[in-house]
Design an enzyme around this catalytic site. Sequence first.
Site, PDB file in Angstrom:
ATOM      1  CB  SER A  70       2.304  20.452 -10.191  1.00  0.00           C
ATOM      2  OG  SER A  70       1.275  20.695  -9.387  1.00  0.00           O
ATOM      3  NE  ARG A  72       6.881  18.982  -8.353  1.00  0.00           N
ATOM      4  CZ  ARG A  72       6.034  19.820  -7.589  1.00  0.00           C
ATOM      5  NH1 ARG A  72       5.197  20.465  -8.533  1.00  0.00           N
ATOM      6  NH2 ARG A  72       5.494  19.258  -6.592  1.00  0.00           N
ATOM      7  N   GLY A 116       2.922  29.875  -5.259  1.00  0.00           N
ATOM      8  CA  GLY A 116       3.376  29.242  -4.033  1.00  0.00           C
ATOM      9  C   GLY A 116       4.350  27.799  -4.152  1.00  0.00           C
ATOM     10  NE  ARG A 154      -0.762  30.405  -0.871  1.00  0.00           N
ATOM     11  CZ  ARG A 154      -0.616  29.311  -2.047  1.00  0.00           C
ATOM     12  NH1 ARG A 154      -0.448  29.992  -3.379  1.00  0.00           N
ATOM     13  NH2 ARG A 154      -0.903  28.168  -1.869  1.00  0.00           N
ATOM     14  CD  GLN A 201       2.778  24.799  -2.932  1.00  0.00           C
ATOM     15  OE1 GLN A 201       2.668  25.221  -2.015  1.00  0.00           O
ATOM     16  NE2 GLN A 201       1.877  24.950  -4.007  1.00  0.00           N
ATOM     17  CG  ASP A 254      -4.602  22.831  -6.799  1.00  0.00           C
ATOM     18  OD1 ASP A 254      -4.772  23.187  -5.748  1.00  0.00           O
ATOM     19  OD2 ASP A 254      -3.804  22.444  -7.461  1.00  0.00           O
ATOM     20  CE  LYS A 278      -4.164  24.351  -1.354  1.00  0.00           C
ATOM     21  NZ  LYS A 278      -2.745  23.742  -1.733  1.00  0.00           N
ATOM     22  NE  ARG A 297      -7.961  28.520  -4.867  1.00  0.00           N
ATOM     23  CZ  ARG A 297      -7.127  27.956  -5.504  1.00  0.00           C
ATOM     24  NH1 ARG A 297      -6.837  26.458  -5.301  1.00  0.00           N
ATOM     25  NH2 ARG A 297      -6.274  28.611  -6.476  1.00  0.00           N
ATOM     26  NE  ARG A 347      -5.936  25.499  -8.846  1.00  0.00           N
ATOM     27  CZ  ARG A 347      -5.011  25.085 -10.029  1.00  0.00           C
ATOM     28  NH1 ARG A 347      -5.584  25.006 -11.227  1.00  0.00           N
ATOM     29  NH2 ARG A 347      -3.786  24.600  -9.876  1.00  0.00           N
TER      30      ARG A 347
HETATM   31  C1  S3P Z   1       1.233  21.860  -5.607  1.00  0.00           C
HETATM   32  C2  S3P Z   1       0.875  21.492  -4.529  1.00  0.00           C
HETATM   33  C3  S3P Z   1      -0.535  21.945  -3.706  1.00  0.00           C
HETATM   34  C4  S3P Z   1      -1.481  22.451  -5.004  1.00  0.00           C
HETATM   35  C5  S3P Z   1      -0.827  23.495  -5.716  1.00  0.00           C
HETATM   36  C6  S3P Z   1       0.346  22.973  -6.536  1.00  0.00           C
HETATM   37  C7  S3P Z   1       2.442  21.309  -6.433  1.00  0.00           C
HETATM   38  O1  S3P Z   1      -0.187  22.610  -2.696  1.00  0.00           O
HETATM   39  O2  S3P Z   1      -2.735  23.085  -4.043  1.00  0.00           O
HETATM   40  O3  S3P Z   1      -1.579  24.013  -6.535  1.00  0.00           O
HETATM   41  O4  S3P Z   1       2.946  21.585  -7.500  1.00  0.00           O
HETATM   42  O5  S3P Z   1       3.368  20.904  -5.436  1.00  0.00           O
HETATM   43  P1  S3P Z   1      -0.068  22.139  -1.332  1.00  0.00           P
HETATM   44  O6  S3P Z   1       1.537  21.206  -1.365  1.00  0.00           O
HETATM   45  O7  S3P Z   1       0.540  23.374  -0.403  1.00  0.00           O
HETATM   46  O8  S3P Z   1      -0.897  21.244  -0.731  1.00  0.00           O
END
Ligand code: S3P
Length: 436
Positions: A25, A29, A94, A122, A167, A315, A342, A346, A388
């Site tokens: 994550s 960013r 994603g 997705r 996200q 996750d 996801k 999952r 995963r």
């Molecule tokens: C993430 C947010 C999560 C997570 C993903 C990473 C992120 O998703 O499942 O692996 O880095 O912001 P969601 O925001 O869709 O829940």
Amino acid sequence: MAADQFIVQPGQALHHETTVPGDKSISHRAVLFGALAQGETHVRGWLAAGDTEASLRAVQTLGVAVERHGRNELTLHGGTFRQPAAPLDLVNAGTGIRLLTGIMVGQPFPSILDGSAQLRRRPMNRIINPLREMGADIEGTAGYAPLYVRPAALRGIRYDMPVASAQVKSALILAALFANGETVITQPGPARDHTERMLMSMGANLTSDNSGSAVHVRSGARLHPLNFTVPGDASSAAFPTVAALIVPESAIRLTNINLNPTRTGIFDVLQAMGGDVAVEETGTAAGDPVGTITVRHSILRGVEVGGEVVVRMIDEFPVFMVAALLAEGETIVRDAQELRVKETDRIAVMAGELRKLGAQIEELPDGFRVVGPQRLRGAVVDGHDDHRVAMSMVVAGLAAEGVTHVHDARCAADSFPGYAETMASLGAAVRVEALG
Ligand code: S3P
């Protein structure tokens, strides 16, 4: 097509100390926000993995110059974008597509964001709808990628997120950096807050109230570049953690792990199951607490999981399902319907693959129910192009009788390059072999 498989032999206890690759994550960013900052961003410990490399290529397509110093260290020269000559391809990421869309809606040129067949499945209306409320000119393809973005004036809105999604929250925060007026976002649960922490440290006009349930953002601030080291990913640490808990005589230590409280639900729940998991803070990195996780084999007890903790371990449910199968008594997971959207569904995919090892799992619309401990038998299983899932099936194989082959092992490198090598360095008999 040639592919790789993991070959897993049970019976070897896990020992020793290791760390895991950088947080996914934060690594996404780092490149997306570094691209927005005026000047040079330096990142060490960056996760060079399938998903994050896709975000990096996207910002390069936007004209951001990137210097690589080895695999895990980057310098980005951010601050100006050029109109991309081709669609931005986020492959399986994603996080990459949703966050970058939040940035693209604020640009003075059009762009197209797309990805793999998996990413095209997705849901994107969760960002398209609120971004349109802000005035964005964005069209999906019946609610999915490819996404077509054209320049438009954005205005601040108040948005009460129906699902706790970092996200979605992040896409709106990023769009708000280009909007007129204030944007206020509320979330129903504590979704990960890396965006808020990182943008605040870059000087953004952003405040998050004490409970973290409302974020206020305004445009206009000049973003300073970051110079920091990415800590190890707590989500990646969950795999050796569960492996050490369920394989007898194991005792391992994982160092330099990100202990941001929005990410540590899995360790809290494993402790509640009687797991000998000691979490110790040793410092901070990139504004997050960082520390050591010490794990010893334990007899686990079934547990009920629901409510607030779900988003803090979202996750980790694939590998948690493995832990639940080995625990004594009933485990029930509720409120986790997000698992169905996801990289794969999952709940269904993990239940299906674990059944090939002989597991009995009752699927619920928003979770699952199992009664353990169950005996697992080695089998040939598939990773479904979901990192995963593939890595969780390796952990299941360590607790099974006989050899397990996990096909489609390559996808593990979307978040955890060198997974087999890391598990082997702890003493587990896991190796990668070419298939077909
Ligand atoms: C993430 C947010 C999560 C997570 C993903 C990473 C992120 O998703 O499942 O692996 O880095 O912001 P969601 O925001 O869709 O829940």
